[in-house]
Design a protein around this motif. Structure first.
Motif, PDB file in Angstrom:
ATOM      1  N   GLU A  11       0.578   4.471   4.860  1.00 22.80           N
ATOM      2  CA  GLU A  11       1.062   3.239   4.238  1.00 22.80           C
ATOM      3  C   GLU A  11       1.767   3.487   2.910  1.00 22.80           C
ATOM      4  OE1 GLU A  11      -3.419   3.364   3.118  1.00 22.80           O
ATOM      5  OE2 GLU A  11      -2.091   4.080   4.710  1.00 22.80           O
ATOM      6  N   GLY A  12       1.864   4.763   2.490  1.00 23.77           N
ATOM      7  CA  GLY A  12       2.386   5.070   1.166  1.00 23.77           C
ATOM      8  C   GLY A  12       3.784   5.653   1.154  1.00 23.77           C
ATOM      9  N   ASP A  13       4.101   6.356   0.048  1.00 17.81           N
ATOM     10  CA  ASP A  13       5.396   7.005  -0.157  1.00 17.81           C
ATOM     11  C   ASP A  13       5.205   8.502  -0.296  1.00 17.81           C
ATOM     12  OD1 ASP A  13       6.751   4.605  -0.196  1.00 17.81           O
ATOM     13  OD2 ASP A  13       7.132   4.610  -2.363  1.00 17.81           O
ATOM     14  N   ALA A 183      -4.962 -12.644  -0.927  1.00 19.15           N
ATOM     15  CA  ALA A 183      -5.638 -11.736  -0.003  1.00 19.15           C
ATOM     16  C   ALA A 183      -6.175 -12.459   1.217  1.00 19.15           C
ATOM     17  CB  ALA A 183      -6.784 -11.030  -0.734  1.00 19.15           C
ATOM     18  N   ASP A 184      -5.555 -13.552   1.603  1.00 23.04           N
ATOM     19  CA  ASP A 184      -6.034 -14.311   2.747  1.00 23.04           C
ATOM     20  C   ASP A 184      -5.564 -13.664   4.040  1.00 23.04           C
ATOM     21  OD1 ASP A 184      -3.470 -16.874   2.766  1.00 23.04           O
ATOM     22  OD2 ASP A 184      -3.493 -14.904   1.818  1.00 23.04           O
ATOM     23  N   LEU A 185      -6.493 -13.423   4.971  1.00 19.49           N
ATOM     24  CA  LEU A 185      -6.185 -12.786   6.231  1.00 19.49           C
ATOM     25  C   LEU A 185      -6.390 -13.773   7.363  1.00 19.49           C
ATOM     26  CD1 LEU A 185      -7.930  -9.353   5.660  1.00 19.49           C
ATOM     27  CD2 LEU A 185      -5.603 -10.003   5.139  1.00 19.49           C
ATOM     28  N   GLY A 286       0.259  -0.556   7.122  1.00 22.59           N
ATOM     29  CA  GLY A 286      -0.849  -0.769   6.196  1.00 22.59           C
ATOM     30  C   GLY A 286      -1.856  -1.775   6.713  1.00 22.59           C
ATOM     31  N   ARG A 287      -2.424  -2.520   5.791  1.00 24.42           N
ATOM     32  CA  ARG A 287      -3.499  -3.458   6.112  1.00 24.42           C
ATOM     33  C   ARG A 287      -2.991  -4.672   6.881  1.00 24.42           C
ATOM     34  NH1 ARG A 287      -6.519  -4.095   0.449  1.00 24.42           N
ATOM     35  NH2 ARG A 287      -4.440  -3.724  -0.375  1.00 24.42           N
ATOM     36  N   HIS A 303       3.076  -4.754   5.854  1.00 24.24           N
ATOM     37  CA  HIS A 303       4.350  -4.225   5.350  1.00 24.24           C
ATOM     38  C   HIS A 303       5.200  -3.686   6.499  1.00 24.24           C
ATOM     39  CE1 HIS A 303       2.270  -3.358   1.234  1.00 24.24           C
ATOM     40  NE2 HIS A 303       2.721  -4.608   1.307  1.00 24.24           N
ATOM     41  N   PRO A 304       6.527  -3.913   6.467  1.00 23.61           N
ATOM     42  CA  PRO A 304       7.241  -4.693   5.471  1.00 23.61           C
ATOM     43  C   PRO A 304       7.155  -6.194   5.764  1.00 23.61           C
ATOM     44  CG  PRO A 304       8.795  -3.850   7.065  1.00 23.61           C
ATOM     45  CD  PRO A 304       7.446  -3.295   7.443  1.00 23.61           C
TER      46      PRO A 304
END
Length: 372
Positions: A11-13, A183-185, A286-287, A303-304
């Motif tokens: 999920e990173g760079d 942060a609502d899922l 990611g999440r 993301h994205p």
């Protein structure tokens, strides 16, 4: 010309960058992805690199998020043969204000590794913070790496002060960094309605994360042909915009999409300040996606963001989107009907490739062969 490899960084760079300085091939590394990415993608890339070409002009840990510096801690813990760097940019706790306490786990680990190994650390800034001048009338800092000039765009001292407060607060709680935005899922699949691209493009609210606001971001310019690449990290759009507005209004040939395509880091004002049609997106999703978008794409990674992608696609004619992962949240842009309707092009890693590599020149970005 500048070669940019967006390694498979989860999920990173993790950007491996190379350019020519006359007859000399030079390189820098920007972030290392997650710890798993450091043990896998980055380690494999270094193993493919000839032993006599493992020197870097610069390594940058843009900020303390685990998905950016995790792989760098793995690299410094077990460096390969002949690995070295002339400088390492990372703003540790001691760079934020006068030092006292130590910070979150991986950032603390990275500072220990840099100190114990005697790695040159923020040397271009006299060992102090990599940061824009406190006086806004002072010129933006520039650094010559030999054939490539970097112009610092972020962070500001205000951003570092806010990080210091956040760092100490989380140190007391021993809690991980909070994700910016709500942060609502949403759980459970549902039928997805059609996506209102133009409406989503107009919806923007800024990133409030102190960690992201401390990101080291810069514009890289090739001395030979003027090729320009913006490495945006997770920087706040408002800081990038203010810095870019101080520079001559020339096109940027490639831009890494800030914060992996988060909806809070690509503002309409930033796109106006950036004359760019080539966008590099680094994320495996990611999440889980936020509720505000899950109605359109339940079960995907966040993301994205659709809002960010809508802004990128609609801001300029015929943009190209370069992805280093083909996953549910990025694969939708491979739809030729969507691409024709909205007017964009999407590129993905070829089978067997570990990320994606591009060759950037003035006004052109093409796929580059990945090293054997």
């Amino acid at each position: 010309m500048i070669t940019v490899e967006a390694l498979s960084a989860r999920e990173g760079d993790c950007f491996w960058v190379e350019w020519d300085d006359g007859p000399v091939r030079r390189r820098m590394l920007i972030d290392g992805g997650t710890r798993a990415a450091g043990r896998q993608s980055l380690a494999r890339r270094l193993a493919r690199q000839p032993v006599d070409a493992r020197e870097f002009e610069l390594i940058v840990g843009t900020h303390m998020d685990d998905d950016h510096i995790g792989g760098l801690t793995e690299l410094l813990s077990s460096p390969p043969e002949a690995f070295r760097t002339r400088d390492f940019w990372f703003n540790g706790h001691q760079h934020l204000l006068p030092p006292d306490l130590l910070g979150p786990t991986l950032a603390h680990r990275l500072t220990d590794l840099l100190s114990s190994a005697g790695t040159p650390w923020n040397e271009e800034f006299g060992g102090a913070a990599v940061v824009l001048p406190a006086d806004g009338d002072d010129p933006l800092p520039t650094v010559d790496l030999g054939g490539l000039t970097l112009t610092l765009l972020s962070p500001t001292w205000d951003g570092l002060r806010k990080l210091r407060t956040d760092w100490d607060r989380r140190l007391a709680r021993r809690a991980p960094a909070a994700e910016s935005g709500p942060a609502d899922l949403l759980g459970g699949p549902r039928r997805s309605p059609s996506i209102p691209w133009h409406r989503l493009a107009s919806e923007y609210s800024p990133d409030a994360s102190p960690v992201n606001g401390s990101s080291i971001a810069f514009l890289a310019e090739d001395a030979a042909d003027g090729t320009r690449v913006l490495f945006a990290a997770d920087a706040h759009a408002e800081v990038l915009t203010a810095s870019l507005e101080r520079l001559p209004g020339r096109p940027v040939d490639l831009c890494t999409v800030p914060h992996h395509g988060s909806p809070y880091n690509v503002s309409p004002e930033l796109l106006q300040a950036l004359d760019c049609r080539q966008w590099l997106v680094s994320t495996d999703g990611g999440r889980p996606v936020l509720r505000t978008e899950a109605v359109y794409r339940s079960g995907e990674g966040r993301h994205p963001s659709l809002r960010t992608m809508a802004r990128l696609i609609l801001a300029s004619p015929r943009p190209t989107l370069w992805f280093n992962h083909r996953v549910a949240s990025t694969a939708r842009y491979a739809d030729p009907f969507l691409a024709a309707r909205l007017g964009f092009r999407a590129e993905y890693p070829l089978p067997g490739e570990d990320g994606i590599a591009v060759l950037v020149g003035p006004g052109t970005v093409t796929r580059a062969p990945t090293p054997d």
